[in-house]
Design a protein around this motif. Structure first.
Motif, PDB file in Angstrom:
ATOM      1  N   ARG A   6       0.802  -1.034   0.063  1.00 24.08           N
ATOM      2  CA  ARG A   6       0.259  -0.431   0.012  1.00 24.08           C
ATOM      3  C   ARG A   6       1.027   1.071  -0.173  1.00 24.08           C
ATOM      4  O   ARG A   6       1.689   0.945   0.867  1.00 24.08           O
ATOM      5  N   GLN A   7       0.683   2.470  -1.231  1.00 24.66           N
ATOM      6  CA  GLN A   7       1.452   3.285  -0.570  1.00 24.66           C
ATOM      7  C   GLN A   7       0.976   4.083   0.744  1.00 24.66           C
ATOM      8  O   GLN A   7      -0.430   4.233   0.683  1.00 24.66           O
ATOM      9  N   VAL A   8       2.443   4.853   0.885  1.00 23.36           N
ATOM     10  CA  VAL A   8       1.700   5.590   2.268  1.00 23.36           C
ATOM     11  C   VAL A   8       2.501   7.145   1.785  1.00 23.36           C
ATOM     12  O   VAL A   8       3.706   7.244   0.980  1.00 23.36           O
ATOM     13  N   ALA A   9       2.063   7.999   2.490  1.00 24.98           N
ATOM     14  CA  ALA A   9       2.733   9.392   2.369  1.00 24.98           C
ATOM     15  C   ALA A   9       4.340   9.466   3.136  1.00 24.98           C
ATOM     16  O   ALA A   9       4.958   9.948   3.180  1.00 24.98           O
ATOM     17  N   SER A  10       3.892   9.075   4.523  1.00 24.07           N
ATOM     18  CA  SER A  10       4.814   9.203   5.193  1.00 24.07           C
ATOM     19  C   SER A  10       4.469   8.554   6.790  1.00 24.07           C
ATOM     20  O   SER A  10       3.279   8.705   7.618  1.00 24.07           O
ATOM     21  N   ILE A  71       9.096  -0.245   4.296  1.00 21.68           N
ATOM     22  CA  ILE A  71       8.434   0.462   3.934  1.00 21.68           C
ATOM     23  C   ILE A  71       9.742   0.716   3.303  1.00 21.68           C
ATOM     24  O   ILE A  71      11.220   0.702   3.008  1.00 21.68           O
ATOM     25  N   ARG A  72       9.144   0.818   1.248  1.00 21.91           N
ATOM     26  CA  ARG A  72      10.793   0.464   0.305  1.00 21.91           C
ATOM     27  C   ARG A  72      10.110   1.855  -0.884  1.00 21.91           C
ATOM     28  O   ARG A  72       9.426   2.250  -0.479  1.00 21.91           O
ATOM     29  N   TYR A  73      10.797   2.749  -1.045  1.00 28.14           N
ATOM     30  CA  TYR A  73      10.921   3.129  -2.560  1.00 28.14           C
ATOM     31  C   TYR A  73      10.858   2.956  -4.022  1.00 28.14           C
ATOM     32  O   TYR A  73      11.977   2.308  -3.683  1.00 28.14           O
ATOM     33  N   HIS A  74       9.998   2.256  -4.552  1.00 27.74           N
ATOM     34  CA  HIS A  74      10.492   2.137  -5.895  1.00 27.74           C
ATOM     35  C   HIS A  74       8.946   2.937  -6.816  1.00 27.74           C
ATOM     36  O   HIS A  74       8.141   2.758  -6.191  1.00 27.74           O
ATOM     37  N   ASP A  75       9.527   2.886  -8.742  1.00 24.06           N
ATOM     38  CA  ASP A  75       8.580   3.338  -9.202  1.00 24.06           C
ATOM     39  C   ASP A  75       7.962   4.691  -8.556  1.00 24.06           C
ATOM     40  O   ASP A  75       6.884   5.318  -9.385  1.00 24.06           O
ATOM     41  N   GLY A  76       9.227   4.934  -8.445  1.00 28.74           N
ATOM     42  CA  GLY A  76       9.105   7.058  -7.649  1.00 28.74           C
ATOM     43  C   GLY A  76       8.113   7.491  -6.665  1.00 28.74           C
ATOM     44  O   GLY A  76       7.131   8.470  -6.318  1.00 28.74           O
ATOM     45  N   LEU A  80       4.276   0.677   1.930  1.00 28.30           N
ATOM     46  CA  LEU A  80       4.451  -0.218   2.647  1.00 28.30           C
ATOM     47  C   LEU A  80       4.151  -1.448   2.416  1.00 28.30           C
ATOM     48  O   LEU A  80       3.579  -2.124   1.715  1.00 28.30           O
ATOM     49  N   HIS A  81       5.057  -2.372   2.825  1.00 29.55           N
ATOM     50  CA  HIS A  81       5.093  -3.914   2.684  1.00 29.55           C
ATOM     51  C   HIS A  81       5.028  -4.885   3.935  1.00 29.55           C
ATOM     52  O   HIS A  81       5.342  -4.125   5.069  1.00 29.55           O
TER      53      HIS A  81
END
Length: 95
Positions: A6-10, A71-76, A80-81
């Motif tokens: 899931r994408q998270v802001a912070s 939390i990982r950065y990928h594809d810009g 959240l994993h």
């Protein structure tokens, strides 16, 4: 069981690969209790009950996995994993 991240802001200890000086593009700031971490793209921020996690959460909370997530950065974007093999990861609120 594999879950969709899931994408998270912070979302809080300096971990391997985390920036101390605040430099770097798309830096993630994680805050938990009185601690703050700055995570650069390419670094993995982990959280759970295990002492090896970046953010070590209360050991008495057995409803929380030892390696609950990361939390990982990928594809810009930051993602959240769920790294737990036995529990679902639930995100509440918008902070």
């Amino acid at each position: 069981m594999m879950t969709t991240p899931r994408q998270v802001a912070s979302v809080p200890r300096t971990c391997r690969g985390a920036a101390r000086d605040g430099s770097g593009p798309m830096q993630l700031i994680v805050m938990y209790e009185s601690r703050t971490w700055r995570v650069r793209p390419g670094a993995v921020f982990t959280f759970g009950r295990a002492s090896t996690c970046c953010a070590v959460l209360p050991a008495v909370d057995h409803g929380l996995s030892r390696n609950a997530g990361s939390i990982r950065y990928h594809d810009g974007s930051w993602w959240l994993h769920n790294d737990s093999t036995s529990a679902a990861l639930c995100v509440l609120g918008d902070r």
